[in-house]
Scaffold this motif. Structure first.
Motif, PDB file in Angstrom:
ATOM      1  N   LEU A 119       0.930  -1.199  -0.049  1.00  0.00           N
ATOM      2  CA  LEU A 119       0.048   0.013  -0.039  1.00  0.00           C
ATOM      3  C   LEU A 119       0.913   1.409  -0.040  1.00  0.00           C
ATOM      4  O   LEU A 119       0.529   2.171  -0.777  1.00  0.00           O
ATOM      5  CB  LEU A 119      -0.766  -0.017   1.024  1.00  0.00           C
ATOM      6  N   PHE A 120       1.817   1.120   0.844  1.00  0.00           N
ATOM      7  CA  PHE A 120       2.899   2.424   0.718  1.00  0.00           C
ATOM      8  C   PHE A 120       3.590   2.699  -0.566  1.00  0.00           C
ATOM      9  O   PHE A 120       3.705   3.837  -0.950  1.00  0.00           O
ATOM     10  CB  PHE A 120       3.765   2.185   1.991  1.00  0.00           C
ATOM     11  N   ASP A 121       3.749   1.622  -1.159  1.00  0.00           N
ATOM     12  CA  ASP A 121       4.401   1.549  -2.513  1.00  0.00           C
ATOM     13  C   ASP A 121       3.557   2.303  -3.411  1.00  0.00           C
ATOM     14  O   ASP A 121       4.151   3.106  -4.045  1.00  0.00           O
ATOM     15  CB  ASP A 121       4.776   0.286  -3.030  1.00  0.00           C
ATOM     16  N   ALA A 122       2.239   2.084  -3.426  1.00  0.00           N
ATOM     17  CA  ALA A 122       1.252   2.562  -4.205  1.00  0.00           C
ATOM     18  C   ALA A 122       1.127   3.788  -3.923  1.00  0.00           C
ATOM     19  O   ALA A 122       0.828   4.762  -4.765  1.00  0.00           O
ATOM     20  CB  ALA A 122       0.161   1.675  -4.231  1.00  0.00           C
ATOM     21  N   ILE A 123       0.953   4.275  -2.565  1.00  0.00           N
ATOM     22  CA  ILE A 123       0.935   5.727  -2.286  1.00  0.00           C
ATOM     23  C   ILE A 123       2.066   6.443  -2.579  1.00  0.00           C
ATOM     24  O   ILE A 123       1.772   7.679  -2.963  1.00  0.00           O
ATOM     25  CB  ILE A 123       0.469   5.757  -0.762  1.00  0.00           C
ATOM     26  N   LEU A 124       3.339   5.940  -2.575  1.00  0.00           N
ATOM     27  CA  LEU A 124       4.488   6.737  -2.947  1.00  0.00           C
ATOM     28  C   LEU A 124       4.832   6.592  -4.256  1.00  0.00           C
ATOM     29  O   LEU A 124       5.872   7.577  -4.624  1.00  0.00           O
ATOM     30  CB  LEU A 124       5.476   6.214  -1.979  1.00  0.00           C
ATOM     31  N   THR A 125       4.253   6.089  -5.143  1.00  0.00           N
ATOM     32  CA  THR A 125       4.391   5.944  -6.520  1.00  0.00           C
ATOM     33  C   THR A 125       4.250   7.622  -7.206  1.00  0.00           C
ATOM     34  O   THR A 125       3.318   8.093  -7.174  1.00  0.00           O
ATOM     35  CB  THR A 125       3.625   5.092  -7.255  1.00  0.00           C
ATOM     36  N   SER A 126       4.995   7.941  -7.960  1.00  0.00           N
ATOM     37  CA  SER A 126       5.182   9.180  -8.741  1.00  0.00           C
ATOM     38  C   SER A 126       4.351   9.204  -9.790  1.00  0.00           C
ATOM     39  O   SER A 126       4.177   8.093 -10.504  1.00  0.00           O
ATOM     40  CB  SER A 126       6.695   9.528  -8.877  1.00  0.00           C
ATOM     41  N   PRO A 127       3.949  10.514 -10.197  1.00  0.00           N
ATOM     42  CA  PRO A 127       3.222  10.354 -11.418  1.00  0.00           C
ATOM     43  C   PRO A 127       4.034  10.378 -12.619  1.00  0.00           C
ATOM     44  O   PRO A 127       3.595   9.994 -13.679  1.00  0.00           O
ATOM     45  CB  PRO A 127       2.648  11.990 -11.290  1.00  0.00           C
ATOM     46  N   ASP A 128       5.274  10.482 -12.302  1.00  0.00           N
ATOM     47  CA  ASP A 128       6.415  10.108 -13.358  1.00  0.00           C
ATOM     48  C   ASP A 128       7.106   8.641 -13.652  1.00  0.00           C
ATOM     49  O   ASP A 128       7.764   8.480 -14.511  1.00  0.00           O
ATOM     50  CB  ASP A 128       7.744  11.197 -13.282  1.00  0.00           C
ATOM     51  N   GLU A 129       6.381   7.655 -12.975  1.00  0.00           N
ATOM     52  CA  GLU A 129       6.695   6.522 -12.780  1.00  0.00           C
ATOM     53  C   GLU A 129       6.660   5.838 -14.246  1.00  0.00           C
ATOM     54  O   GLU A 129       5.755   6.109 -14.818  1.00  0.00           O
ATOM     55  CB  GLU A 129       5.975   5.400 -11.865  1.00  0.00           C
TER      56      GLU A 129
END
Length: 308
Positions: free
Chosen positions: A110-120
């Motif tokens: 969940l934290f990975d999904a929350i922290l994912t940048s719009p530029d991923e």
């Protein structure tokens, strides 16, 4: 008062040594996989607790723990990297007969999904980017307006895939623990705040919400929304696995820990309430979580049924 037994905790390196006697002499033998809520964290051990250390059961119990801080559910079912866990669960002559699998999983995903940048640029990670930038989101709709609905669907699909992989391994021909219960807990509500776990370790939620320009007054309500959605997903996981994946007996037992801990104030930066930092409980907090875990009757029922 009924006798209660602390759980004897073994690490995998203690198998096939004299320490294994703790496991062999216990009534309940538990296999543990998970993240920091079940493991020694990244802080010095004397500053770290977990739920396992505080658990008490009505019969003698021992657990072999493969949990480690920061581990995602996807990593837990990566059998190439989790070959030792694979071996003791379903490795033929190397496998043990377990009475239950205790699972602490999903939080880091969940934290990975929350922290994912719009530029991923990684397509898989980008598909699970959970938050919307201001230009992408509607002006109204409650805290759900901050969440990419398609990303939430993709996130839950990933977790469902992980459950399926774990169950498939549990019930494989090499396993001596087919159909035993998988006890998986929810998380409680962390207060997003500037309280890292150590230098360069967090914060997680506060950093992501700031980067996505979410108003601070909505930080906790949004966190609650996501944790509630996660708990709702867990409550229906058996039906979903049976209906959508054709699994006959998933036997996943959700343990609801929501509402157990005293929250930390929004402006606090260190240990406060029942929390040591933004996402990790204090020693006292883990003790409260353990009591809540134990009180859920289906734990004893399911483990006892498997042990019978």
């Amino acid at each position: 008062m009924a006798t209660e037994f602390p759980v004897g905790i073994l690490n995998p390196n203690q198998l096939h040594t004299d320490k294994e006697a703790v496991l062999n002499e216990s009534t309940w033998r538990l296999l543990v996989q998970g993240d920091s809520w079940f493991s020694i964290g990244q802080l010095p051990p004397w500053l770290t607790g977990n739920i396992l250390f505080a658990l008490r059961f009505p019969v003698s119990s021992a657990a072999v723990s493969y949990a480690s801080p920061g581990k995602t559910f996807a990593q837990m079912v990566d059998w190439h990297h989790e070959s030792s866990f694979d071996a003791v669960l379903a490795g033929g002559r190397l496998a043990y007969q377990w009475d239950a699998i205790l699972l602490s999983a999903g939080g880091n995903d969940l934290f990975d999904a929350i922290l994912t940048s719009p530029d991923e640029t990684d397509p898989g990670k980008a598909s699970r980017r959970l938050l919307l930038m201001p230009a992408e989101r509607p002006e109204s709709g409650g805290v759900a307006r901050y969440v990419r609905s398609v990303a939430w669907v993709n996130f839950l699909r990933l977790l469902t895939d992980c459950f399926e992989a774990l169950i498939e391994k549990r019930d494989s021909a090499g396993s001596r623990s087919r159909f035993v219960p998988i006890l998986v807990h929810t998380y409680d509500y962390p207060q997003p705040r500037w309280a890292p776990a150590g230098p360069g370790i967090g914060p997680w939620l506060a950093r992501a919400f700031k980067d996505y320009q979410i108003p601070p007054d909505d930080w906790l309500p949004l966190t609650r929304h996501l944790i509630q959605q996660w708990a709702q997903f867990l409550s229906g996981i058996n039906a979903a696995l049976s209906r959508d994946r054709g699994i006959v007996n998933p036997n996943v037992a959700p343990i609801n820990l929501i509402g157990t801990l005293t929250p930390a104030p929004a402006g606090s930066t260190g240990e406060s309430g029942d929390w040591r930092n933004e996402i990790h409980p204090s020693f006292h907090g883990y003790g409260k979580l353990a009591i809540a875990y134990e009180k859920q009757v289906h734990i004893a029922q399911n483990v006892a049924a498997a042990a019978a």
